[in-house]
Design a protein around this motif. Structure first.
Motif, PDB file in Angstrom:
ATOM      1  N   ARG A 132       1.613 -31.614   4.434  1.00  0.00           N
ATOM      2  CA  ARG A 132       2.546 -32.722   4.258  1.00  0.00           C
ATOM      3  C   ARG A 132       3.593 -32.723   5.366  1.00  0.00           C
ATOM      4  N   TRP A 133       4.073 -31.540   5.737  1.00  0.00           N
ATOM      5  CA  TRP A 133       5.071 -31.431   6.797  1.00  0.00           C
ATOM      6  C   TRP A 133       4.497 -31.941   8.127  1.00  0.00           C
ATOM      7  N   ARG A 134       3.237 -31.608   8.410  1.00  0.00           N
ATOM      8  CA  ARG A 134       2.605 -32.095   9.646  1.00  0.00           C
ATOM      9  C   ARG A 134       2.524 -33.623   9.643  1.00  0.00           C
ATOM     10  N   THR A 135       2.162 -34.200   8.505  1.00  0.00           N
ATOM     11  CA  THR A 135       2.108 -35.657   8.395  1.00  0.00           C
ATOM     12  C   THR A 135       3.486 -36.264   8.639  1.00  0.00           C
ATOM     13  N   LEU A 136       4.513 -35.673   8.030  1.00  0.00           N
ATOM     14  CA  LEU A 136       5.885 -36.163   8.236  1.00  0.00           C
ATOM     15  C   LEU A 136       6.302 -36.069   9.699  1.00  0.00           C
ATOM     16  N   SER A 137       5.945 -34.977  10.349  1.00  0.00           N
ATOM     17  CA  SER A 137       6.291 -34.806  11.766  1.00  0.00           C
ATOM     18  C   SER A 137       5.670 -35.899  12.616  1.00  0.00           C
ATOM     19  N   LEU A 138       4.388 -36.182  12.374  1.00  0.00           N
ATOM     20  CA  LEU A 138       3.699 -37.226  13.142  1.00  0.00           C
ATOM     21  C   LEU A 138       4.315 -38.600  12.878  1.00  0.00           C
ATOM     22  N   CYS A 139       4.683 -38.858  11.633  1.00  0.00           N
ATOM     23  CA  CYS A 139       5.321 -40.136  11.305  1.00  0.00           C
ATOM     24  C   CYS A 139       6.672 -40.266  11.993  1.00  0.00           C
ATOM     25  N   HIS A 140       7.436 -39.180  12.042  1.00  0.00           N
ATOM     26  CA  HIS A 140       8.717 -39.218  12.750  1.00  0.00           C
ATOM     27  C   HIS A 140       8.504 -39.564  14.223  1.00  0.00           C
ATOM     28  N   LEU A 141       7.546 -38.886  14.847  1.00  0.00           N
ATOM     29  CA  LEU A 141       7.259 -39.165  16.260  1.00  0.00           C
ATOM     30  C   LEU A 141       6.888 -40.628  16.461  1.00  0.00           C
TER      31      LEU A 141
END
Length: 197
Positions: A132-141
């Motif tokens: 989930r954290w990886r998904t959030l990171s990509l969305c932030h980018l």
């Protein structure tokens, strides 16, 4: 045994995961018990131990399902965000609307952070939380790139940490909407952590 080789078995296993997820949202991890899950799924009590090796395994599957739905909703909001240069307020608002959304319930947010806290005790949850954290990171980018801004991975991690703190703080206060708390705290840091390109 954890067999779900037949279509009927797969449907039953899915019903148990869905029931456990509903209970998790309603009452947290303490609400997920064999009997409660079986009753909610309208299946025999023995089905919980037939399809899952342990209660922890069932909770991890339910948490993974909830996280998957949450991550999908965040990704959909991110994909729908139009590309345009944004100032400080517009960027903070866009991130808050993508990460939290006005449609995200208090129960969903509470479950999100309960999963993070419990991942220290339940190793099966660690991978779910990390994904989930990886998904959030990509969305932030993506949100920042669409807004004409740049941020390195360390600053993305800081933004997520700041947002998490704002959400958890808002959950413990009456009359404070988490989406507003996130937007307000991002207004203070967005130009530093994600300057204009």
């Amino acid at each position: 045994m954890t067999s779900a080789a037949t279509p009927k078995g797969a449907r039953r296993r899915s019903r148990l995961i869905e029931a456990a997820g509903e209970l998790l949202l309603e009452g947290g991890f303490d609400a997920v018990r064999h009997r409660a899950v079986a009753e909610r799924a309208q299946l025999p009590l023995a089905s919980t131990t037939y399809y899952f090796a342990s209660l922890d395994d069932l909770m991890a599957e339910a948490a993974a399902s909830l996280c998957s739905h949450d991550a999908s909703a965040v990704s959909e909001r991110c994909n729908a965000l139009p590309r345009r240069r944004r100032g400080r307020t517009a960027t903070a608002t866009a991130l808050a609307e993508v990460i939290v959304s006005v449609d995200t319930t208090i129960q969903q947010l509470s479950a999100r952070y309960e999963m993070i806290a419990l991942s220290a005790r339940y190793p099966m949850l660690r991978e779910v939380v990390s994904d989930r954290w990886r998904t959030l990171s990509l969305c932030h980018l993506d949100v920042l790139a669409k807004s004409g801004r740049v941020a390195d991975p360390a600053h993305i991690a800081q933004l997520i940490g700041i947002e998490d703190g704002a959400i958890v703080g808002a959950l413990g206060r009456n009359g404070v909407r988490p989406i507003d708390a996130v937007r307000d705290v991002l207004l203070e840091v967005i130009d530093v952590l994600a300057p204009r390109a």
